[in-house]
Design a protein around this motif. Structure first.
Motif, PDB file in Angstrom:
ATOM      1  N   HIS A 278       0.831  -1.232   0.101  1.00 43.29           N
ATOM      2  CA  HIS A 278      -0.019   0.070  -0.060  1.00 43.29           C
ATOM      3  C   HIS A 278       0.738   1.214   0.080  1.00 43.29           C
ATOM      4  O   HIS A 278       0.410   2.133  -0.493  1.00 43.29           O
ATOM      5  N   THR A 279       2.009   1.305   0.513  1.00 40.72           N
ATOM      6  CA  THR A 279       2.928   2.207   0.337  1.00 40.72           C
ATOM      7  C   THR A 279       3.251   2.682  -1.177  1.00 40.72           C
ATOM      8  O   THR A 279       3.141   3.706  -1.757  1.00 40.72           O
ATOM      9  N   GLN A 280       3.612   1.567  -1.840  1.00 41.38           N
ATOM     10  CA  GLN A 280       3.948   1.488  -3.233  1.00 41.38           C
ATOM     11  C   GLN A 280       2.616   2.039  -4.071  1.00 41.38           C
ATOM     12  O   GLN A 280       2.814   2.910  -4.843  1.00 41.38           O
ATOM     13  N   LEU A 281       1.580   1.619  -3.431  1.00 45.00           N
ATOM     14  CA  LEU A 281       0.289   2.066  -4.280  1.00 45.00           C
ATOM     15  C   LEU A 281       0.000   3.527  -4.182  1.00 45.00           C
ATOM     16  O   LEU A 281      -0.746   4.020  -5.259  1.00 45.00           O
ATOM     17  N   GLU A 282       0.172   3.839  -3.021  1.00 43.38           N
ATOM     18  CA  GLU A 282      -0.085   5.168  -2.721  1.00 43.38           C
ATOM     19  C   GLU A 282       0.842   6.098  -3.525  1.00 43.38           C
ATOM     20  O   GLU A 282       0.468   7.296  -4.112  1.00 43.38           O
ATOM     21  N   VAL A 283       2.033   5.768  -3.751  1.00 45.17           N
ATOM     22  CA  VAL A 283       3.157   6.567  -4.183  1.00 45.17           C
ATOM     23  C   VAL A 283       2.630   6.663  -5.885  1.00 45.17           C
ATOM     24  O   VAL A 283       2.622   7.649  -6.443  1.00 45.17           O
ATOM     25  N   LYS A 284       2.085   5.521  -6.386  1.00 48.44           N
ATOM     26  CA  LYS A 284       1.695   5.534  -7.704  1.00 48.44           C
ATOM     27  C   LYS A 284       0.420   6.095  -7.843  1.00 48.44           C
ATOM     28  O   LYS A 284      -0.095   6.417  -8.939  1.00 48.44           O
ATOM     29  N   LEU A 285      -0.434   6.249  -6.946  1.00 49.67           N
ATOM     30  CA  LEU A 285      -1.865   7.151  -6.802  1.00 49.67           C
ATOM     31  C   LEU A 285      -1.516   8.653  -6.955  1.00 49.67           C
ATOM     32  O   LEU A 285      -2.401   9.193  -7.309  1.00 49.67           O
ATOM     33  N   LYS A 286      -0.483   9.141  -6.267  1.00 46.64           N
ATOM     34  CA  LYS A 286      -0.155  10.590  -6.306  1.00 46.64           C
ATOM     35  C   LYS A 286      -0.342  11.293  -7.581  1.00 46.64           C
ATOM     36  O   LYS A 286      -1.048  12.108  -7.653  1.00 46.64           O
ATOM     37  N   PRO A 287       0.422  10.813  -8.536  1.00 45.62           N
ATOM     38  CA  PRO A 287       0.174  11.509  -9.915  1.00 45.62           C
ATOM     39  C   PRO A 287      -1.384  11.475 -10.522  1.00 45.62           C
ATOM     40  O   PRO A 287      -1.779  12.492 -11.141  1.00 45.62           O
ATOM     41  N   VAL A 288      -2.068  10.290 -10.300  1.00 39.76           N
ATOM     42  CA  VAL A 288      -3.305  10.524 -10.658  1.00 39.76           C
ATOM     43  C   VAL A 288      -4.448  11.267  -9.900  1.00 39.76           C
ATOM     44  O   VAL A 288      -4.843  11.956 -10.597  1.00 39.76           O
ATOM     45  N   ALA A 289      -4.322  11.322  -8.713  1.00 42.35           N
ATOM     46  CA  ALA A 289      -4.981  12.259  -7.684  1.00 42.35           C
ATOM     47  C   ALA A 289      -4.624  13.780  -8.150  1.00 42.35           C
ATOM     48  O   ALA A 289      -5.567  14.454  -8.142  1.00 42.35           O
ATOM     49  N   LYS A 290      -3.394  14.087  -8.455  1.00 40.19           N
ATOM     50  CA  LYS A 290      -2.833  15.407  -8.895  1.00 40.19           C
ATOM     51  C   LYS A 290      -3.723  15.633 -10.260  1.00 40.19           C
ATOM     52  O   LYS A 290      -4.259  16.691 -10.246  1.00 40.19           O
ATOM     53  N   SER A 291      -3.767  14.943 -11.170  1.00 42.64           N
ATOM     54  CA  SER A 291      -4.362  15.193 -12.339  1.00 42.64           C
ATOM     55  C   SER A 291      -5.777  15.324 -12.155  1.00 42.64           C
ATOM     56  O   SER A 291      -6.459  15.926 -12.978  1.00 42.64           O
TER      57      SER A 291
ATOM     58  N   GLY B 201      -7.166  16.495  -9.389  1.00 40.71           N
ATOM     59  CA  GLY B 201      -7.500  17.644  -8.368  1.00 40.71           C
ATOM     60  C   GLY B 201      -7.974  16.936  -6.902  1.00 40.71           C
ATOM     61  O   GLY B 201      -8.658  17.651  -6.383  1.00 40.71           O
ATOM     62  N   VAL B 202      -7.529  15.624  -6.714  1.00 43.74           N
ATOM     63  CA  VAL B 202      -8.103  15.086  -5.469  1.00 43.74           C
ATOM     64  C   VAL B 202      -7.033  15.190  -4.347  1.00 43.74           C
ATOM     65  O   VAL B 202      -5.706  14.760  -4.790  1.00 43.74           O
ATOM     66  N   SER B 203      -7.302  15.624  -3.193  1.00 43.32           N
ATOM     67  CA  SER B 203      -6.207  15.849  -2.181  1.00 43.32           C
ATOM     68  C   SER B 203      -6.228  14.317  -1.508  1.00 43.32           C
ATOM     69  O   SER B 203      -7.171  13.874  -1.256  1.00 43.32           O
ATOM     70  N   LEU B 204      -5.006  13.968  -1.054  1.00 41.41           N
ATOM     71  CA  LEU B 204      -4.508  12.865  -0.595  1.00 41.41           C
ATOM     72  C   LEU B 204      -4.549  12.986   1.044  1.00 41.41           C
ATOM     73  O   LEU B 204      -4.117  14.119   1.344  1.00 41.41           O
ATOM     74  N   PRO B 205      -5.259  12.055   1.736  1.00 42.75           N
ATOM     75  CA  PRO B 205      -5.146  12.127   3.079  1.00 42.75           C
ATOM     76  C   PRO B 205      -4.179  12.027   3.546  1.00 42.75           C
ATOM     77  O   PRO B 205      -2.988  11.300   3.064  1.00 42.75           O
ATOM     78  N   SER B 206      -3.771  12.653   4.984  1.00 43.84           N
ATOM     79  CA  SER B 206      -2.260  12.423   5.417  1.00 43.84           C
ATOM     80  C   SER B 206      -2.302  11.311   6.380  1.00 43.84           C
ATOM     81  O   SER B 206      -1.199  10.882   7.036  1.00 43.84           O
ATOM     82  N   GLY B 207      -3.458  10.692   6.696  1.00 51.74           N
ATOM     83  CA  GLY B 207      -3.570   9.509   7.851  1.00 51.74           C
ATOM     84  C   GLY B 207      -4.919   9.164   7.699  1.00 51.74           C
ATOM     85  O   GLY B 207      -5.678   9.627   7.125  1.00 51.74           O
ATOM     86  N   PRO B 208      -5.169   8.035   8.540  1.00 52.72           N
ATOM     87  CA  PRO B 208      -6.452   7.468   8.733  1.00 52.72           C
ATOM     88  C   PRO B 208      -7.319   8.507   9.440  1.00 52.72           C
ATOM     89  O   PRO B 208      -6.957   9.250  10.316  1.00 52.72           O
ATOM     90  N   THR B 209      -8.876   8.336   9.029  1.00 53.68           N
ATOM     91  CA  THR B 209      -9.600   9.352   9.711  1.00 53.68           C
ATOM     92  C   THR B 209     -10.004   8.890  11.098  1.00 53.68           C
ATOM     93  O   THR B 209      -9.679   7.710  11.501  1.00 53.68           O
ATOM     94  N   THR B 210     -10.332   9.618  11.902  1.00 49.93           N
ATOM     95  CA  THR B 210     -10.792   9.301  13.282  1.00 49.93           C
ATOM     96  C   THR B 210     -11.845   8.412  13.397  1.00 49.93           C
ATOM     97  O   THR B 210     -11.707   7.368  14.428  1.00 49.93           O
ATOM     98  N   ALA B 211     -12.731   8.307  12.669  1.00 51.25           N
ATOM     99  CA  ALA B 211     -13.707   7.066  12.614  1.00 51.25           C
ATOM    100  C   ALA B 211     -13.059   5.787  12.113  1.00 51.25           C
ATOM    101  O   ALA B 211     -13.517   4.764  12.497  1.00 51.25           O
ATOM    102  N   ASP B 212     -12.046   5.915  11.291  1.00 55.20           N
ATOM    103  CA  ASP B 212     -11.440   4.629  10.844  1.00 55.20           C
ATOM    104  C   ASP B 212     -10.499   4.159  12.214  1.00 55.20           C
ATOM    105  O   ASP B 212     -10.770   3.093  12.731  1.00 55.20           O
ATOM    106  N   GLN B 213     -10.097   5.130  12.887  1.00 53.89           N
ATOM    107  CA  GLN B 213      -9.258   4.564  14.404  1.00 53.89           C
ATOM    108  C   GLN B 213     -10.238   4.064  15.228  1.00 53.89           C
ATOM    109  O   GLN B 213      -9.916   2.891  15.796  1.00 53.89           O
ATOM    110  N   ARG B 214     -11.392   4.864  15.331  1.00 54.83           N
ATOM    111  CA  ARG B 214     -12.428   4.210  16.350  1.00 54.83           C
ATOM    112  C   ARG B 214     -12.739   2.826  15.972  1.00 54.83           C
ATOM    113  O   ARG B 214     -12.925   1.703  16.698  1.00 54.83           O
TER     114      ARG B 214
END
Length: 182
Positions: A79-92, A94-107
């Motif tokens: 998933h670290t590799q998938l995230e790296v490969k997703l960055k240019p797709v997200a940029k193209s 205009g999707v902002s990538l999360p910096s970490g898991p959501t509070t709901a996910d943590q709960r």
């Protein structure tokens, strides 16, 4: 330590339940190659990635069986590799990538994290991994079938066998020997 585990631990199931697309699907005036469903898919995968990175890291630290620790390592690495490969797709798109898991996910992951360093942790972690991976695979398949954006489709097609391998590792809430990450 338990509080630290709660703050960094998350699992894919939480992401699929939260419904990432709710806040993304309001993209007015999008061209077909930048359809709201593509943006929702990219946001979904970004959340899947950060959640699985956290869940994989947590399993490496807290699992009692070598198989679950290895599965955690595979999830973290993939998933670290998938995230790296997703960055240019997200940029193209205009999707902002999360910096970490959501509070709901943590709960959602807290009950698993509370079992750290016990065999119950391994069982609970595996049980949470299967439905989330199954949902992610279905979402990927739907995106492959529906998108007209070649960049998004290429990412989905590249991610599909990785998510399938993860699903195979946790099938039946049992740990199956993970493939090598090298």
């Amino acid at each position: 330590m338990k509080q630290h585990n709660r703050s960094v631990s998350v699992v894919l199931v939480a992401v699929s339940v939260v419904g990432v697309s709710a806040g993304i699907a309001s993209a007015d005036g999008m061209t077909p190659s930048h359809a709201p469903s593509d943006k929702a898919f990219v946001a979904f995968m970004a959340n899947v990635n950060v959640s699985e990175i956290a869940a994989g890291s947590n399993a490496q630290k807290n699992a009692t069986s070598e198989c679950v620790r290895q599965a955690g390592r595979v999830l973290y690495d993939n998933h670290t590799q998938l995230e790296v490969k997703l960055k240019p797709v997200a940029k193209s798109l205009g999707v902002s990538l999360p910096s970490g898991p959501t509070t709901a996910d943590q709960r959602m992951f807290a009950p698993v994290a509370e079992k750290a360093h016990t065999p119950a942790y391994d069982t609970a972690w595996l049980k949470m991994m299967y439905p989330g991976h199954k949902e992610a695979l279905a979402t990927i398949d739907q995106e492959i079938a529906s998108t007209r954006n070649s960049q998004v489709k290429a990412y989905a097609e590249m991610a599909r066998p990785i998510i399938q391998a993860h699903l195979d590792m946790v099938y039946g809430a049992k740990c199956h020997t993970p493939p090598s990450t090298s």
